[in-house]
Each structure stands twice: as C-alpha cells, then as structure tokens.
Motif scaffolding. Structure first.
Motif, PDB file in Angstrom:
ATOM      1  N   GLU A  90       0.840  -1.209   0.000  1.00  0.00           N
ATOM      2  CA  GLU A  90       0.000   0.000   0.000  1.00  0.00           C
ATOM      3  C   GLU A  90       0.871   1.253   0.000  1.00  0.00           C
ATOM      4  O   GLU A  90       0.622   2.207  -0.735  1.00  0.00           O
ATOM      5  CB  GLU A  90      -0.893   0.043   1.255  1.00  0.00           C
ATOM      6  N   LEU A  93       2.583   1.972  -3.234  1.00  0.00           N
ATOM      7  CA  LEU A  93       1.646   2.453  -4.254  1.00  0.00           C
ATOM      8  C   LEU A  93       1.055   3.804  -3.885  1.00  0.00           C
ATOM      9  O   LEU A  93       0.351   4.414  -4.690  1.00  0.00           O
ATOM     10  CB  LEU A  93       0.504   1.437  -4.443  1.00  0.00           C
ATOM     11  N   GLN A  94       1.303   4.238  -2.637  1.00  0.00           N
ATOM     12  CA  GLN A  94       0.722   5.507  -2.167  1.00  0.00           C
ATOM     13  C   GLN A  94      -0.789   5.529  -2.372  1.00  0.00           C
ATOM     14  O   GLN A  94      -1.349   6.495  -2.870  1.00  0.00           O
ATOM     15  CB  GLN A  94       1.361   6.686  -2.920  1.00  0.00           C
ATOM     16  N   THR A  95      -1.426   4.412  -2.029  1.00  0.00           N
ATOM     17  CA  THR A  95      -2.866   4.293  -2.257  1.00  0.00           C
ATOM     18  C   THR A  95      -3.635   4.382  -0.946  1.00  0.00           C
ATOM     19  O   THR A  95      -3.151   3.910   0.084  1.00  0.00           O
ATOM     20  CB  THR A  95      -3.198   2.947  -2.948  1.00  0.00           C
ATOM     21  N   ALA A  97      -6.281   2.738  -0.587  1.00  0.00           N
ATOM     22  CA  ALA A  97      -6.954   1.431  -0.501  1.00  0.00           C
ATOM     23  C   ALA A  97      -6.315   0.583   0.589  1.00  0.00           C
ATOM     24  O   ALA A  97      -5.132   0.727   0.892  1.00  0.00           O
ATOM     25  CB  ALA A  97      -6.858   0.711  -1.841  1.00  0.00           C
ATOM     26  N   ALA A 397      -5.874  -0.557  -6.863  1.00  0.00           N
ATOM     27  CA  ALA A 397      -5.304   0.346  -5.856  1.00  0.00           C
ATOM     28  C   ALA A 397      -4.900   1.674  -6.492  1.00  0.00           C
ATOM     29  O   ALA A 397      -5.030   2.743  -5.887  1.00  0.00           O
ATOM     30  CB  ALA A 397      -4.108  -0.321  -5.187  1.00  0.00           C
ATOM     31  N   GLN A 398      -4.414   1.610  -7.730  1.00  0.00           N
ATOM     32  CA  GLN A 398      -4.030   2.839  -8.420  1.00  0.00           C
ATOM     33  C   GLN A 398      -5.250   3.670  -8.778  1.00  0.00           C
ATOM     34  O   GLN A 398      -5.225   4.895  -8.709  1.00  0.00           O
ATOM     35  CB  GLN A 398      -3.194   2.503  -9.671  1.00  0.00           C
ATOM     36  N   ARG A 399      -6.329   2.983  -9.130  1.00  0.00           N
ATOM     37  CA  ARG A 399      -7.590   3.688  -9.392  1.00  0.00           C
ATOM     38  C   ARG A 399      -8.043   4.412  -8.117  1.00  0.00           C
ATOM     39  O   ARG A 399      -8.498   5.541  -8.161  1.00  0.00           O
ATOM     40  CB  ARG A 399      -8.653   2.689  -9.861  1.00  0.00           C
ATOM     41  N   CYS A 400      -7.902   3.727  -6.970  1.00  0.00           N
ATOM     42  CA  CYS A 400      -8.281   4.340  -5.695  1.00  0.00           C
ATOM     43  C   CYS A 400      -7.424   5.577  -5.412  1.00  0.00           C
ATOM     44  O   CYS A 400      -7.895   6.546  -4.823  1.00  0.00           O
ATOM     45  CB  CYS A 400      -8.125   3.342  -4.545  1.00  0.00           C
ATOM     46  N   LYS A 401      -6.181   5.517  -5.818  1.00  0.00           N
ATOM     47  CA  LYS A 401      -5.305   6.674  -5.611  1.00  0.00           C
ATOM     48  C   LYS A 401      -5.840   7.874  -6.375  1.00  0.00           C
ATOM     49  O   LYS A 401      -5.848   9.003  -5.874  1.00  0.00           O
ATOM     50  CB  LYS A 401      -3.890   6.327  -6.082  1.00  0.00           C
ATOM     51  N   GLN A 402      -6.325   7.624  -7.596  1.00  0.00           N
ATOM     52  CA  GLN A 402      -6.869   8.726  -8.398  1.00  0.00           C
ATOM     53  C   GLN A 402      -8.166   9.270  -7.826  1.00  0.00           C
ATOM     54  O   GLN A 402      -8.377  10.472  -7.790  1.00  0.00           O
ATOM     55  CB  GLN A 402      -7.110   8.251  -9.840  1.00  0.00           C
ATOM     56  N   GLU A 406     -11.217   4.754  -0.336  1.00  0.00           N
ATOM     57  CA  GLU A 406     -10.525   3.855   0.592  1.00  0.00           C
ATOM     58  C   GLU A 406     -11.076   2.443   0.466  1.00  0.00           C
ATOM     59  O   GLU A 406     -11.534   1.843   1.445  1.00  0.00           O
ATOM     60  CB  GLU A 406     -10.765   4.331   2.028  1.00  0.00           C
TER      61      GLU A 406
END
Ligand SMILES: *Cc1c(COP(=O)(O)O)cnc(C)c1O
Length: 451
Positions: A90, A93-95, A97, A397-402, A406
């Motif tokens: 996590e 990825l800086q997410t 999520a 997880a990358q989608r969550c970053k955008q 959470e």
C-alpha cells in the motif's frame, strides 16, 4: 498497534464447504454427452471420477457440505492460512486502498491445490480405488495430488505438460519424491498422445493434451480414477475453505472486501476465495465486486464465447457449458502454466454470463512487474499465476489513488514462485515478452467447438 496477519486457531476452522450452486440465480446447465447431447448424471461420470465427487458436481440443493473428518485432519497440517494486510505494498503504491491477501502459498507444496487434492484422494480411497491419475501444467496440481495420494495410500500417475516439465524440472522431482510416476505430455503412452504427436511432433503440450491422456489411462485401467485440479464444480467446492476462512479473518480485521480478486486458470482459486463472499452478495445484499485476472494470451473470460465445449484437447470429456476459446486453442508458452487453459469452469461461466463477476486480462510483463513489486515490499516471491491477481489488485489500488476511495481489496496469493525462478531470471535479464492473441486466432479455434 497495526495488526498484519490474521490467523484462525484449529477449533475456529470452517467444518463445511460452501456450494454456491444452491444459491445461484441461474442454475448451471448440465454436462452433456458429446454424441447423444443428453444430460449426464452421477452414474455417467462415476466411471471416471470418484462417485462422491460426481454427487457434489451435480448438487444444486445443499448450500453447505460437511468436510469429512479425515480431510479436516489433513487440513490441520497447514490450515488456517494467514490473511495478511499488505501495508508495505500500500505504501509503495501511495494508495488509500486497504489491500489484503490470503496466503495460500504457506503449505509444504506451495499452492492452494492441496485443498482439493486431499478431498479427491480421500473419496477415491473411500470407494476402494487403488490408483489415481491426472494431468498437471506448471506442476502444482501434480505435486498436490502426488502428496495427497501418498497420504491416503494410493498410487499416482501424473501426465505433465511437456513444456512445463522443461521449464520447471524440479516439479517432477517433487512429485517423484512423493512416489508418483510422471510422464511428459503429449506422450506415446496413450492413443490420445500418439494422435497429437502424429499431427504435430513438436507439440509443447497443454493442459488439454495432458487431460486427454490421463482420462484415457483412467478409463482403460481397473481401479483407477481420474482427478482434476480445477474447472469442475466439486474442485471449486473444496477450495471454498479459502474464502470461508477469509470471511472470518476479515471480520477479525474489522473490514469487509469491496473488491475480491484472484487469478484465473479454470476458476478454482478464484471461486474458492470469491464464492463465500458472493453468497452475501446474493443473499444479504452486501455489495462486492468480483474480478478474475486471466493472461492476455489466454483470454477466455474477456474474449471467449459461451458454448458447450470439450474440457480437453482430444475431445474425450463430456461437453461442458463454458466460456471458451475452443478446445483446440494453443496458449502461448507463458510462465503461468496453471493459467494456460482454453475454458472457464461451468459455475463461473454462468456467473459471468449473469453479470455477477467480470474478467480482466493481464499481459505477461505487467504480471511480473506486479510480482516484483510484491516481492520487494511484502517479501514473498509469488507464483507467476498469482502475479496476475497482484497486477489486477494494483490496478484497483491505483484507481483508488486517483479517486481517493478507501476501498478494501482482497486478493488470493494462490502460490509461491520458488520453483519458478527461471521465469524471474528471464524477467530480470529483460528476456520476457508479451503474447497477444488476434480475433482471427480465436475465431479459428472456436470453429473446433461442436455445434
Ligand atoms: C493451478 C494454479 C492456478 C490456476 O488454477 P485455478 O483453478 O484457476 O485456480 C493459479 N495459481 C496457482 C499457484 C496454481 O497452482
């Protein structure tokens, strides 16, 4: 303090498997006889498979099926498997999520396949069978079967896909250590193998060719039953121990998954993790998204057609209603050998048709990028198959970053990659490539599907 791993004690293990067939909005269509097109019953299947497995295969009534005590005893050698929160992944990825994985790589054989091998060998033993036979691709299923056969005092004969035997020589050593007889497929030891070699002497083998050979051996040898590592309903049933444990473990973590992800060969580790959560989706209105990650080079979920097709390359098996690329489809020689199969299991095919889950396809290089990041953050080298699930989880997880969501993501780490280091070696040397499939390729092999 942040808890990383969630583990169930022996007395907390689930004691029944979950049979999603009982709860499906559309029941699966039956297997049919290739010549007569008549639906097949238990008696038609029981000359190939252990009878109890055939009963489970066609059971659309009982939602929970007790796990025999003898199987429970063997499960206790390695279950429960840990549910792990992937904090380091996590962070990398800086997410926002929350990423969890169910670690099915922590048994002595290194993949989830043992969960069904033990059950199938137990039922074979119960009915008086002395020999079991099967196919294996990358070797995880053959390994699990070799061990389970030993545990229950059966002789095992394993047909291993030739190309995988060359890529992963230690797998056959492991199988032979447990006492199994191992043959590369296609081989000259069966009629099916001879036919394939006659047409194509350099055929690399596939799960399809190896299934044909094993089924032939089972039907021509007394007291010998065939076992299968994936695809069939009873195999997925046995794998639901994964999701039933995960359900309890997610509760220990105080969370519930928004997204459940697993890699996809025939569907057993996907169904095994996903179905207990899908039960709540179907019955209690708890919303979860279910994603099956398949290789770009073998895209039956995303680009196949829903048809009655053979389970094997030679056309020996009953016809099964499945999303398929055609049983003559020859998957590229990707390292995820367990995902090189032309069709999807019957239950999953129906669930996909009904829109309860969806597939994503992952290029080989992206899968290894994901596996490398996972290894370097969580300290586990994943099986090439599992890398597809990790890649799909990373996409989420990358989608969550955008979006800043959470989401709680749960994926299955179906196995470790410690016997697959030649694949990682190729990746590290920059020699790994992607294999795309054209629509023409698919249309051509779909013509092999019976009308
Ligand atoms: C066999 C295998 C798979 C694919 O099979 P499914 O039945 O789709 O689960 C995935 N991962 C590993 C490690 C395997 O051994």
């Amino acid at each position: 303090m942040k808890q990383k791993r969630f583990i169930l004690q022996e007395n907390e293990l689930p004691t029944a498997w979950y049979n999603i067939q009982a709860d499906m909005p559309t029941k699966p269509m039956p297997p049919i006889h290739p010549a007569t097109k008549q639906p097949l019953g238990v008696d038609d299947l029981a000359h190939i498979f252990p009878r109890e497995c055939c009963v489970q295969e066609l059971d659309t009534e009982h939602d929970f099926i007790p796990i025999p005590e003898e199987v429970m005893d063997k499960y206790k050698a390695y279950r429960s498997t840990p549910l792990v929160r992937a904090y380091a992944l996590e962070e990398a990825l800086q997410t926002p999520a929350h990423i969890y994985f169910k670690n099915e790589s922590v048994n002595p054989l290194g993949s989830h396949k043992i969960n069904s091998a033990l059950a199938q060998c137990y039922y074979a033993k119960q009915e008086g069978t002395t020999n079991v036979t099967t196919e294996t691709g990358a070797g995880q299923w053959g390994t699990a079967l070799a061990y389970a056969a030993r545990v229950f005092g059966l002789e095992a004969a394993v047909y291993q896909v030739k190309i995988s035997m060359q890529q992963k020589p230690y797998r056959s050593s492991i199988m032979r250590t447990f006492g199994a007889a191992v043959t590369g497929s296609p081989s000259m030891s069966t009629r099916a193998g001879k036919d394939i070699i006659t047409v194509d002497p350099h055929h690399p083998g596939s799960l399809g060719t190896a299934i044909s050979e094993a089924v032939e051996l089972a039907t021509t040898t007394p007291n010998c039953k065939y076992t299968l590592g994936s695809v069939l309903n009873h195999v997925v049933l046995h794998q639901t121990i994964i999701g039933l444990e995960a359900e309890k473990q997610m509760a220990m973590a105080g969370e519930y998954p928004d997204v459940v992800i697993a890699c996809f060969g025939g569907g057993s580790n996907f169904g095994g993790l996903a179905f207990p959560f899908m039960r709540h989706h179907l019955k209690d209105g708890r919303r979860t998204e279910f994603i099956a990650a398949e290789p770009e080079s073998c895209p039956k979920l995303t680009r196949g057609e829903f048809r009655y097709d053979f389970g094997d390359e030679a056309g020996y098996t009953p016809l099964l209603p499945m999303f398929t690329l055609g049983h003559s489809f020859k998957p590229a020689n990707i390292h995820a050998g367990g995902l090189r199969y032309h069709g999807a299991g019957v239950i999953i095919s129906q669930l996909l048709k009904d829109g309860l889950m969806h597939g994503v396809d992952i290029p080989q290089l992206e899968s290894f990028d994901a596996g490398m990041l996972f290894a370097r953050t969580e300290g586990i080298i994943p099986a090439p198959e599992s890398n597809h699930a990790i890649a799909a989880a990373i996409r989420e997880a990358q989608r969550c970053k955008q979006t800043g969501e959470e989401k709680v993501i749960l994926f299955n780490l179906s196995g470790h990659g410690l016997i697959d280091m030649s694949a990682y070696e190729q990746y590290l040397n920059g020699d790994l490539v992607n294999y795309a499939v054209t629509d023409d390729d698919i249309q051509r092999t779909l013509q092999s599907v019976p009308q």
